[in-house]
Scaffold this motif. Structure first.
Motif, PDB file in Angstrom:
ATOM      1  N   HIS A 199      45.915  70.104  13.188  1.00  9.27           N
ATOM      2  CA  HIS A 199      46.685  69.070  14.441  1.00  9.27           C
ATOM      3  C   HIS A 199      48.352  70.475  14.767  1.00  9.27           C
ATOM      4  N   ASP A 244      45.720  55.146   8.659  1.00 11.65           N
ATOM      5  CA  ASP A 244      44.889  56.491   8.825  1.00 11.65           C
ATOM      6  C   ASP A 244      45.324  57.681   8.703  1.00 11.65           C
ATOM      7  N   ARG A 267      50.020  63.051  13.041  1.00 15.36           N
ATOM      8  CA  ARG A 267      51.004  63.037  14.430  1.00 15.36           C
ATOM      9  C   ARG A 267      51.747  61.714  13.791  1.00 15.36           C
ATOM     10  N   ASP A 268      51.802  60.795  13.031  1.00 13.08           N
ATOM     11  CA  ASP A 268      52.386  59.460  12.626  1.00 13.08           C
ATOM     12  C   ASP A 268      54.019  60.145  12.187  1.00 13.08           C
ATOM     13  N   THR A 290      45.279  59.131  12.067  1.00 17.23           N
ATOM     14  CA  THR A 290      46.732  59.864  12.860  1.00 17.23           C
ATOM     15  C   THR A 290      47.782  59.917  11.543  1.00 17.23           C
TER      16      THR A 290
END
Ligand code: TPP
Ligand code: MG
Length: 551
Positions: A182, A143, A149-150, A146
């Protein structure tokens, strides 16, 4: 401090960017169509891809690189590559080595259109699920919202737990742009303050009541970067320090407070008595495994022992599970504690006696280790394979700054040759001296091909005792015999390196001296041993176990 915010970036490039930020310079692996896109990005990046002869070897190399550098990475294709490397990843998991496993995978879109594509084993997430129990985190990056972040969460877990993580990159997601600017998350684990205060007070009270304390420093001391803190504490209070087999070389073996490698009945006799006569044992980062305790032959009295690992602190018969090793050491450093200056046992390690070869005398395993000990220096790191190559290495005195590397708990045969390559790629200035059995060498010895390709110069001593001696000690059978190879002729096949055979003390002595004196290419010394000869350590263990069996 949080790394700077990144702008629009593809998933693959973000992963490379983060690995670089964490100090990585090399990735080990083999291409395959599901991972080619990411491999191209790697090739275009400052990270160097080290190609190997198979994925298992790549895994061992990345594991050793992680042990030396604090982080390693492996890059493989889906299933045929990943599952081949799974044994190496399990080893890194069991022995707490921070390894990032990057695997390609069928694209998310193609999975929707076609249920069966090559390399698949049942469901598309079968490989990720296979890695779940042997990694601290496993994630498939799918995705764009995300994705970053993953990746960050997986990397943070790898560094916090010092265990492998699995990152799967479906091939149609490698060039996907992550959707947000991010700020990567930084994970910091802290102790519970009340538990910590109680633990520090209890340990301090036990130490104040002690007269002959000892510290046992295990592998986690190295993994969590606590060697300096442990030695500062030991020096301040004059407490001797032992290591374990898996933790060998975690503290300098030339330090005046270093007493030896304590492995229960496998240790040399004077050391066993010294450790077991201690009235207080502070065991730090040394999980109680069978190999580190000489098959549970250590005799430490629970009432006088504190056993602190990354998972729990056990004091006498109660335990705390929310105290970090580093916080415990920092807490103890602030305590007013006595200075003990406990005298060390005499340095009567037979391996430290001067080496004089007996001309023409058949080489024995014990004498082989004596010679090996005589050539060790700051610029040689010992890499030992499970089997007598590792047991015999217990009493070697490793010099400051040179590591001793072994898979002393998971004990996967064939680890040492690839691990030596990974270790030398990680730290070029130190030359590996590999001690490996003939059985183990047949599993991965041809990985010396990568040493030739990369211009590395390990010294490989093959202990040829014609089979699986360690297993013979347990149960004799034809299954312990192996086909004999002309090991020393491997350089001809690989187009590099130098090989020789040594059957006597003087031949071995000359061969090892020559190898040490001629860097720049790998050396393979086939040491011919009697099939029933064993190192003193393996004999000691056998005798102790036999005595116990008799009651
Ligand atoms: C991958 C793997 N397969 C099998 C074993 C079981 N095993 C442990 S020691 C050993 C024999 C080792 O033989 P060798 O390398 O020649 O060393 P030696 O015991 O002769 O010193 C075997 C087969 C293992 N530890 N790892
Ligand atoms: Mg053997």
């Amino acid at each position: 401090m949080a790394p700077p915010v990144v702008g629009p970036m593809s998933v693959g490039r973000y992963l490379i960017h983060r690995l670089r930020q964490l100090g990585l310079e090399h990735v080990f692996g083999i291409p395959g169509d599901y991972v080619l896109g990411f491999m191209k990005q790697l090739e275009e990046s400052p990270l160097q891809l080290v190609g190997t002869t198979n994925e298992l070897c790549a895994g061992y190399e990345a594991d050793a690189y992680a042990r030396v550098r604090g982080l390693g990475a492996l890059c493989v294709t889906y299933a045929v590559g990943g599952l081949s490397a799974a044994n190496a990843v399990a080893c890194a998991y069991a022995e707490k080595s921070p390894l990032v496993v990057i695997s390609g995978a069928p694209g998310v879109r193609e999975r929707r259109k076609r249920s069966q594509v090559h390399h698949m084993v049942g469901a598309h997430d079968a490989q990720r699920r296979a890695f779940e129990p042997i990694t601290a985190a496993s994630v498939s990056i799918e995705d764009p919202l995300t994705a970053f972040r993953d990746i960050d969460r997986a990397l943070a877990t790898c560094l916090a737990r010092k265990q492998p993580v699995y990152i799967e990159l479906p091939r149609d997601r490698v060039d996907m742009i992550g959707l947000e600017s991010h700020v990567p998350e930084i994970d910091t684990a802290h102790s519970d303050p009340d538990e910590l205060a109680e633990v520090v007070a209890e340990v301090a009270a036990m130490l104040k009541a002690a007269r002959n304390p000892i510290i046992i420093a295990g592998i986690e001391v190295h993994r969590f970067g606590l060697t300096g803190a442990v030695m500062a504490f030991a020096e301040k209070h004059g407490i001797p320090v032992c290591s374990t087999l898996l933790g060998k070389s975690v503290v300098s073996e030339k330090h005046p407070l270093y007493a030896g490698t304590y492995v229960g009945a496998l240790s040399r006799p004077g050391l066993v008595e010294f450790v077991e006569a201690s009235d207080f044992v502070l065991s730090l980062g040394a999980p109680s495994t069978d190999t580190d305790t000489g098959v549970f032959t250590t005799r430490l009295v629970p009432e006088r022992t504190v056993h602190a690992t990354s998972l729990s602190v056990r004091i006498r018969h109660h335990a705390f599970d929310d105290v970090r090793l580093g916080d415990l050491l920092a807490g103890l450093a602030g305590q007013p504690l006595p200075v003990f200056n406990r005298p060390l046992p005499p340095r009567d390690n037979p391996l430290e006696q001067p080496w004089v070869p007996a001309a023409g005398a058949p080489l024995t395993t014990g004498r082989l280790f004596h010679k090996v000990n005589s050539v060790l220096s700051k610029s040689l790191c010992v890499v030992a394979d499970p089997g007598d190559a590792m047991f015999g290495a217990i009493d070697l005195s490793v010099h400051d700054g040179a590591d001793f590397l072994a898979t002393a708990f998971y004990a996967t045969l064939g680890w040492a040759v690839p691990a030596a390559i990974g270790a030398q790629v990680a730290r070029g200035g130190v030359r590996p001296l590999v001690l490996v059995g003939d059985g183990a060498f047949q599993m991965t010895g041809t990985e010396l091909s990568t040493a030739v390709r990369m211009g590395l110069d390990p010294i490989v001593v093959v202990l040829n005792n014609r089979g699986y001696l360690t297993e013979r000690f347990i149960l004799e059978g034809k299954f312990n015999d192996i086909h004999n190879w002309n090991y020393h002729q491997l350089p001809a096949l690989l187009g590099g390196g130098e090989g020789c055979v040594a059957a006597t003390e003087d031949e071995f002595s000359r061969a090892l001296d020559h190898a040490v004196a001629s860097p720049g290419r790998f050396h393979l010394i086939e040491a011919r041993l009697d099939p029933n000869d064993a190192s003193p350590a393996l004999r000691r263990l056998g005798e102790r176990l036999a005595a116990e069996a008799k009651g």
